[in-house]
Design a protein around this motif. Sequence first.
Motif, PDB file in Angstrom:
ATOM      1  N   THR A 185      53.697  42.088  32.655  1.00 39.73           N
ATOM      2  CA  THR A 185      52.670  41.660  33.603  1.00 39.73           C
ATOM      3  C   THR A 185      51.357  42.367  33.306  1.00 39.73           C
ATOM      4  OG1 THR A 185      53.373  43.339  35.201  1.00 39.73           O
ATOM      5  CG2 THR A 185      54.282  41.130  35.469  1.00 39.73           C
ATOM      6  N   VAL A 186      50.275  41.694  33.634  1.00 43.59           N
ATOM      7  CA  VAL A 186      48.933  42.264  33.575  1.00 43.59           C
ATOM      8  C   VAL A 186      48.387  42.237  34.992  1.00 43.59           C
ATOM      9  CG1 VAL A 186      46.572  41.951  32.736  1.00 43.59           C
ATOM     10  CG2 VAL A 186      48.512  41.577  31.190  1.00 43.59           C
ATOM     11  N   SER A 187      47.900  43.381  35.471  1.00 40.70           N
ATOM     12  CA  SER A 187      47.430  43.485  36.856  1.00 40.70           C
ATOM     13  C   SER A 187      45.937  43.808  36.894  1.00 40.70           C
ATOM     14  CB  SER A 187      48.235  44.551  37.604  1.00 40.70           C
ATOM     15  OG  SER A 187      49.571  44.132  37.787  1.00 40.70           O
ATOM     16  N   PRO A 188      45.102  42.775  37.011  1.00 36.85           N
ATOM     17  CA  PRO A 188      43.656  43.009  37.041  1.00 36.85           C
ATOM     18  C   PRO A 188      43.210  43.559  38.395  1.00 36.85           C
ATOM     19  CG  PRO A 188      44.214  40.732  36.460  1.00 36.85           C
ATOM     20  CD  PRO A 188      45.425  41.358  37.038  1.00 36.85           C
ATOM     21  N   GLY A 189      42.060  44.199  38.382  1.00 37.71           N
ATOM     22  CA  GLY A 189      41.350  44.505  39.610  1.00 37.71           C
ATOM     23  C   GLY A 189      40.278  43.463  39.838  1.00 37.71           C
ATOM     24  N   ARG A 214      28.907  47.055  45.810  1.00 37.14           N
ATOM     25  CA  ARG A 214      29.777  47.609  46.856  1.00 37.14           C
ATOM     26  C   ARG A 214      31.198  47.805  46.338  1.00 37.14           C
ATOM     27  NH1 ARG A 214      26.525  44.367  50.219  1.00 37.14           N
ATOM     28  NH2 ARG A 214      27.943  42.589  50.081  1.00 37.14           N
ATOM     29  N   VAL A 215      31.662  46.861  45.517  1.00 40.32           N
ATOM     30  CA  VAL A 215      33.000  47.000  44.935  1.00 40.32           C
ATOM     31  C   VAL A 215      33.038  48.177  43.978  1.00 40.32           C
ATOM     32  CG1 VAL A 215      34.717  45.912  43.441  1.00 40.32           C
ATOM     33  CG2 VAL A 215      33.579  44.562  45.208  1.00 40.32           C
ATOM     34  N   ILE A 216      32.021  48.299  43.151  1.00 39.13           N
ATOM     35  CA  ILE A 216      31.966  49.380  42.161  1.00 39.13           C
ATOM     36  C   ILE A 216      31.869  50.743  42.843  1.00 39.13           C
ATOM     37  CG2 ILE A 216      30.553  50.387  40.322  1.00 39.13           C
ATOM     38  CD1 ILE A 216      29.820  47.445  39.572  1.00 39.13           C
ATOM     39  N   GLU A 217      31.107  50.810  43.926  1.00 42.48           N
ATOM     40  CA  GLU A 217      30.896  52.087  44.619  1.00 42.48           C
ATOM     41  C   GLU A 217      32.038  52.450  45.550  1.00 42.48           C
ATOM     42  OE1 GLU A 217      27.171  51.415  46.504  1.00 42.48           O
ATOM     43  OE2 GLU A 217      26.020  51.506  44.618  1.00 42.48           O
ATOM     44  N   GLY A 218      32.811  51.444  45.984  1.00 44.89           N
ATOM     45  CA  GLY A 218      33.911  51.703  46.902  1.00 44.89           C
ATOM     46  C   GLY A 218      33.514  51.471  48.346  1.00 44.89           C
ATOM     47  N   ASP A 219      34.513  51.409  49.219  1.00 45.08           N
ATOM     48  CA  ASP A 219      34.281  51.120  50.631  1.00 45.08           C
ATOM     49  C   ASP A 219      35.261  51.939  51.456  1.00 45.08           C
ATOM     50  OD1 ASP A 219      34.007  50.116  53.168  1.00 45.08           O
ATOM     51  OD2 ASP A 219      34.089  48.004  52.590  1.00 45.08           O
ATOM     52  N   LEU A 220      34.791  53.031  52.028  1.00 47.91           N
ATOM     53  CA  LEU A 220      35.668  53.925  52.777  1.00 47.91           C
ATOM     54  C   LEU A 220      36.299  53.215  53.969  1.00 47.91           C
ATOM     55  CD1 LEU A 220      36.793  56.775  53.113  1.00 47.91           C
ATOM     56  CD2 LEU A 220      34.760  57.351  54.456  1.00 47.91           C
ATOM     57  N   GLY A 230      32.643  51.738  36.423  1.00 45.86           N
ATOM     58  CA  GLY A 230      31.316  51.302  36.848  1.00 45.86           C
ATOM     59  C   GLY A 230      30.965  49.868  36.561  1.00 45.86           C
ATOM     60  N   ARG A 231      31.948  48.981  36.458  1.00 45.62           N
ATOM     61  CA  ARG A 231      31.642  47.576  36.211  1.00 45.62           C
ATOM     62  C   ARG A 231      32.768  46.700  36.741  1.00 45.62           C
ATOM     63  NH1 ARG A 231      34.487  45.812  31.546  1.00 45.62           N
ATOM     64  NH2 ARG A 231      33.088  44.051  31.254  1.00 45.62           N
ATOM     65  N   ILE A 232      32.412  45.468  37.099  1.00 46.93           N
ATOM     66  CA  ILE A 232      33.397  44.436  37.434  1.00 46.93           C
ATOM     67  C   ILE A 232      33.956  43.884  36.125  1.00 46.93           C
ATOM     68  CG2 ILE A 232      33.743  42.181  38.508  1.00 46.93           C
ATOM     69  CD1 ILE A 232      33.135  44.175  40.603  1.00 46.93           C
ATOM     70  N   ALA A 233      35.241  43.623  36.094  1.00 49.62           N
ATOM     71  CA  ALA A 233      35.832  43.068  34.873  1.00 49.62           C
ATOM     72  C   ALA A 233      35.333  41.646  34.629  1.00 49.62           C
ATOM     73  CB  ALA A 233      37.352  43.059  34.973  1.00 49.62           C
ATOM     74  N   ALA A 234      35.253  41.272  33.366  1.00 52.56           N
ATOM     75  CA  ALA A 234      35.034  39.885  32.969  1.00 52.56           C
ATOM     76  C   ALA A 234      36.395  39.251  32.702  1.00 52.56           C
ATOM     77  CB  ALA A 234      34.177  39.819  31.714  1.00 52.56           C
ATOM     78  N   ASP A 261      41.876  47.432  35.588  1.00 48.44           N
ATOM     79  CA  ASP A 261      41.029  47.501  36.798  1.00 48.44           C
ATOM     80  C   ASP A 261      39.952  48.577  36.733  1.00 48.44           C
ATOM     81  OD1 ASP A 261      42.477  49.825  37.126  1.00 48.44           O
ATOM     82  OD2 ASP A 261      43.226  49.357  39.134  1.00 48.44           O
ATOM     83  N   GLY A 262      39.666  49.065  35.521  1.00 46.50           N
ATOM     84  CA  GLY A 262      38.621  50.064  35.387  1.00 46.50           C
ATOM     85  C   GLY A 262      38.927  51.367  36.102  1.00 46.50           C
ATOM     86  N   GLY A 263      40.209  51.584  36.418  1.00 45.84           N
ATOM     87  CA  GLY A 263      40.617  52.800  37.121  1.00 45.84           C
ATOM     88  C   GLY A 263      40.522  52.715  38.629  1.00 45.84           C
TER      89      GLY A 263
END
Length: 268
Positions: A185-189, A214-220, A230-234, A261-263
């Motif tokens: 399986t591949v699990s993208p973010g 907002r996605v890159i910075e996070g949402d408490l 620091g980027r959205i996946a393509a 998912d870029g971590g």
Amino acid sequence: MSPDTEFRGRLALVTGAARGIGAAVTRALVARGAHVVATDRDAQGLDRLAADRPDHPDRLTVRPLDVTDPEAVEALVADVERTVGPLDVAVNVAGILRSSPVTALRDEDWAATFAVNTNGVLHVSRAAARRMVERGTGSIVTVASNAAGIPRTGMAAYAASKAAAVMFTKCLGLEVAARGVRCNTVSPGSTDTDMQRALWAEAGSTDRDAAARRVIEGDLAAHRTGIPLGRIAAPDDVAEAVLFLASDRARHITLHDLYVDGGATLRA
């Protein structure tokens, strides 16, 4: 082996191929020599995909398919094997997302989500695996989500359906490993697809760049970390992971869940 011939002579089936990650997987497989049977419920989207591949029209076959219908899936796979050739690769990408707090979640949305995201994976993987084990070779890759491994507010149905798809694929992989068939399986973010943009629209965002930040910075408030890279996946980022697991480069990899998912989940 040259990258553009890595899958030469191989036949792949891709679901959810009309757009987003499915379209990216299809384009990448075709570019590397595979003949791809691209399927989706969106027949017009499939026509657009075919129109985008004028360089290798002989490597792409488009077929409308509703993965929630087990008889339709079995009939299509049987027909493909009879008229095009034996399947070497099957990639489950078809998926839907219906967001809602659990307390407001409608039964029909829960059922529809599982019908595509989980039952569809069963129907396609089962039909492909039955034939692959007879030949002693094959690769099945399911595109899941990092939401399968970490709780997400408002996404219970989606996360649960993807978690089920991951464990199903691993169980299938365990059963067919001795017959030479690999299942991963591949699990993208967060990925720049129509599904992601629809999620932003539901949240009331009309500014794509602001929503992405907002996605890159996070949402408490939503208990989300940001994306360390620091980027959205393509979609192509996810497609590359799919092709690796489907290829001979991953010949000793099975039952694996690869996060792309870029971590973002800190691999929780």
